[in-house]
Design an enzyme around this catalytic site. Structure first.
Site, PDB file in Angstrom:
ATOM      1  N   CYS A  89      -4.739   2.278  -3.925  1.00 50.66           N
ATOM      2  CA  CYS A  89      -3.570   2.891  -3.280  1.00 50.66           C
ATOM      3  C   CYS A  89      -2.371   1.947  -3.312  1.00 50.66           C
ATOM      4  O   CYS A  89      -1.592   1.859  -2.360  1.00 50.66           O
ATOM      5  CB  CYS A  89      -3.877   3.307  -1.839  1.00 50.66           C
ATOM      6  SG  CYS A  89      -5.184   4.524  -1.693  1.00 50.66           S
TER       7      CYS A  89
ATOM      8  N   LYS B 213     -10.981  -1.076   9.685  1.00 48.07           N
ATOM      9  CA  LYS B 213     -11.008  -2.361   8.979  1.00 48.07           C
ATOM     10  C   LYS B 213     -11.254  -3.523   9.941  1.00 48.07           C
ATOM     11  O   LYS B 213     -11.362  -4.670   9.524  1.00 48.07           O
ATOM     12  CB  LYS B 213      -9.690  -2.580   8.229  1.00 48.07           C
ATOM     13  CG  LYS B 213      -9.383  -1.545   7.156  1.00 48.07           C
ATOM     14  CD  LYS B 213      -8.092  -1.895   6.428  1.00 48.07           C
ATOM     15  CE  LYS B 213      -7.563  -0.736   5.607  1.00 48.07           C
ATOM     16  NZ  LYS B 213      -8.453  -0.355   4.505  1.00 48.07           N
TER      17      LYS B 213
ATOM     18  N   GLN C 153      -4.393  -5.434   6.636  1.00 50.11           N
ATOM     19  CA  GLN C 153      -5.242  -6.472   6.045  1.00 50.11           C
ATOM     20  C   GLN C 153      -5.081  -7.824   6.728  1.00 50.11           C
ATOM     21  O   GLN C 153      -5.731  -8.791   6.326  1.00 50.11           O
ATOM     22  CB  GLN C 153      -4.926  -6.612   4.550  1.00 50.11           C
ATOM     23  CG  GLN C 153      -5.205  -5.381   3.726  1.00 50.11           C
ATOM     24  CD  GLN C 153      -6.683  -5.029   3.651  1.00 50.11           C
ATOM     25  OE1 GLN C 153      -7.549  -5.850   3.906  1.00 50.11           O
ATOM     26  NE2 GLN C 153      -6.976  -3.785   3.291  1.00 50.11           N
TER      27      GLN C 153
ATOM     28  N   ASP D 197       3.090  -3.834   7.901  1.00 54.93           N
ATOM     29  CA  ASP D 197       1.755  -3.292   7.639  1.00 54.93           C
ATOM     30  C   ASP D 197       0.751  -4.416   7.861  1.00 54.93           C
ATOM     31  O   ASP D 197       0.630  -5.330   7.047  1.00 54.93           O
ATOM     32  CB  ASP D 197       1.693  -2.771   6.206  1.00 54.93           C
ATOM     33  CG  ASP D 197       0.318  -2.238   5.820  1.00 54.93           C
ATOM     34  OD1 ASP D 197      -0.600  -2.268   6.674  1.00 54.93           O
ATOM     35  OD2 ASP D 197       0.152  -1.815   4.661  1.00 54.93           O
TER      36      ASP D 197
ATOM     37  N   HIS E 164       0.868  -1.177   0.000  1.00 61.95           N
ATOM     38  CA  HIS E 164       0.000   0.000   0.000  1.00 61.95           C
ATOM     39  C   HIS E 164       0.905   1.227   0.000  1.00 61.95           C
ATOM     40  O   HIS E 164       2.012   1.201   0.557  1.00 61.95           O
ATOM     41  CB  HIS E 164      -0.875  -0.035   1.259  1.00 61.95           C
ATOM     42  CG  HIS E 164      -1.952   1.003   1.301  1.00 61.95           C
ATOM     43  ND1 HIS E 164      -1.701   2.320   1.625  1.00 61.95           N
ATOM     44  CD2 HIS E 164      -3.290   0.918   1.076  1.00 61.95           C
ATOM     45  CE1 HIS E 164      -2.836   2.989   1.601  1.00 61.95           C
ATOM     46  NE2 HIS E 164      -3.809   2.179   1.264  1.00 61.95           N
TER      47      HIS E 164
END
Length: 401
Positions: free
Chosen positions: A357, A220, A197, A194, A117
Site C-alpha cells: 500500500c 499493529k 509503524q 502517520d 502509505h
C-alpha cells in the site's frame, strides 16, 4: 528481555512453536492479556456504554473510558485528545475530511512524501482536488530517505498541512520529524503524522514532538483489529466539524438544527468498539511492562543480524540495509515477490510481498513490489536463521527454471 517468556504469552506461537512470524508490520500477534480482556468484557458484561442506567452498563462505561485514559498516557496525551476510530486509515481520513475540507482553500499547499502509505497521502490528494489546492512531495535522497533539507525545499508560506509518516512501512526509516514539525509550525502549517509503524515500536510523546495529529492502529500494537486512534490537539479537535452523524455524537437535535458533543465524542458516531478499546488498553500496558526502548533495540538487533546474513547470499537486493527499525525490504533478483513468498510459506516463515500500500516508494525503488520481513518483540535469533534458510531455499528453487 526474556524472549522465550514473551513468546509464551502469545497463543499463536504456543500453538505453532516452529513458526517464524515476520509480518508484524502488517499485523502484530495478540498476547493472552489482550485476548482475556476482550473475552472478559463479552462474558461478564457485553452491554453498551454511556447511557445505560444499570450496573452492567456503568461497569462497561468505566472500562471503556479507562481505556481511553490508558491509551492517552501511552503517548503522553490528554484524555479528551483521544478519538477512537476504526484504524489508522480511518484516523488519517478523518483529519483530511474534517480539518482539510474545512480549512484548506484554493491556492493552499499540502506537503507529503513518496514514502507514505496510501492512507496518508491519498486523502490529501482528494482534498487538494476538491479544494483546488496543490499537493507537493518532498524529494527523497539517494537512499530513499526524507531529509530536513529536502523538506525545506518544498516548504513555503502557502503550506497549510504536512501529511507525513513517522516510520516508513516499506523502508523502515525514521523521519526526522521533530525538526520537520518545528519548521512546519514556523509557517503556520499543521502536521498530520502517520504513527502506524512507530507507536508500536518506540516511545512516542506527542507533547515532545508537538505534532498536531497522530494516527495509529490497534492491530499493529498487539491489540484487537477494528480499532485505531486519532490524537489531535484539543484546540484543533474543538474547531473541526464531525464527518459522520447519528447516535451518541449528538447533543441536541431539532427538525432543522443540531448541535454536537464536545470532542472526542462528536467524532465517535454510534455504538463504539467497546471490547477493542479495552483490549487495546491492555496491549499498551503489556508493551509498557516490557519497555518500548527494549523492544526497539531487540528488533534492530535482529534486523541487523538478518541483513548481515543476506549480504552473504548472491542475487539478493536489500533496499534498506541501514534502516533504524526492524523492517527489511528485499527481493530475490529476477523473481516476482509474490512467487518467492510462496516458498517462504513452505518453510513456515511468514513474510509479506507486494507494494505494501505504498506504490510511490516501490516505484521509486524501480520495482513492482518487494518482499518484507518485519521483526517484533516475540522474534528470536532462531527466527532469523529460519528466515535466511527460506531465502536460500527460494533462491535455489527459482534457480532451477
Amino acid at each position: 528481555m526474556d524472549i522465550l517468556k514473551i513468546r509464551n504469552d502469545f497463543p499463536v506461537l504456543r500453538s505453532n512453536p516452529n513458526l517464524a512470524y515476520l509480518d508484524s508490520a502488517a499485523m502484530a500477534l495478540k498476547p493472552d492479556c489482550v485476548i482475556d480482556a476482550v473475552d472478559d468484557y463479552y462474558r461478564r458484561l457485553g452491554v453498551n456504554v454511556h447511557r445505560g442506567v444499570y450496573g452492567l452498563s456503568y461497569q462497561a462505561t468505566d472500562l471503556y473510558e479507562e481505556a481511553r485514559e490508558v491509551i492517552a498516557k501511552f503517548i503522553n496525551a490528554s484524555f479528551d485528545e483521544i478519538v477512537f476510530t476504526r484504524g489508522a486509515s480511518a484516523s488519517l481520513n478523518l483529519v483530511a475530511q474534517s480539518y482539510g475540507m474545512s480549512f484548506i482553500e484554493e491556492g493552499d499547499e499540502v506537503i507529503t512524501t513518496p514514502l507514505e502509505h496510501h492512507s496518508s497521502h491519498m486523502p490529501w490528494m482528494n482534498v487538494c482536488k476538491m479544494k483546488k489546492a496543490t499537493l507537493k512531495y518532498v524529494p527523497l535522497d539517494k537512499d530513499g530517505r526524507i531529509t530536513v533539507e529536502a523538506f525545506k525545499s518544498v516548504l513555503t508560506e502557502k503550506t497549510k498541512v504536512v501529511a507525513i509518516t513517522h516510520v516508513s512501512n516499506v523502508m523502515g526509516y525514521i523521519t526526522p520529524i521533530k525538526e520537520i514539525i518545528q519548521l512546519a509550525h514556523e509557517v503556520g502549517a499543521v502536521v498530520s503524522l502517520d504513527g502506524a509503524q512507530s507507536v508500536p515500536h518506540m516511545v512516542v510523546d506527542v507533547k515532545d514532538l508537538d505534532c498536531d495529529f497522530l494516527s495509529f492502529s490497534g492491530h499493529k500494537l498487539c491489540g484487537p483489529t477494528g480499532i485505531g486512534i486519532l490524537y489531535g490537539k484539543k484546540e484543533l479537535l474543538e474547531k473541526m466539524p464531525p464527518v459522520e452523524f447519528g447516535g451518541d455524537m449528538a447533543d441536541t437535535v431539532y427538525e432543522q438544527e443540531m448541535t454536537f458533543k464536545n470532542s472526542p465524542y462528536k467524532f465517535e458516531t454510534g455504538t463504539p468498539m467497546i471490547s477493542s478499546a479495552i483490549g487495546l488498553a491492555r496491549a499498551c500496558e503489556y508493551l509498557n511492562s516490557i519497555g518500548l526502548d527494549n523492544i526497539g533495540k531487540h528488533e534492530y538487533y535482529l534486523k541487523n543480524l538478518a541483513v548481515e546474513e543476506l549480504k552473504k547470499i548472491p542475487g539478493i537486493t536489500v533496499y534498506n540495509p541501514d534502516c533504524e527499525t526492524g523492517i527489511i525490504s528485499f527481493n530475490i533478483d529476477g523473481v516476482h515477490p509474490h512467487d518467492a513468498a510462496s516458498v517462504f510459506d513452505n518453510d513456515k516463515v511468514c513474510i509479506r510481498a507486494g507494494h505494501h500500500c505504498a506504490q510511490l516508494i516501490t516505484r521509486h525503488l524501480g520495482t513492482i513490489g518487494t518482499l518484507r520481513a518485519s521483526f517484533y518483540l516475540y522474534n528470536t535469533e532462531e527466527d532469523v536463521k529460519e528466515f535466511v534458510k527460506a531465502v536460500k531455499d527460494a533462491k535455489d528453487f527459482f534457480g532451477q527454471f
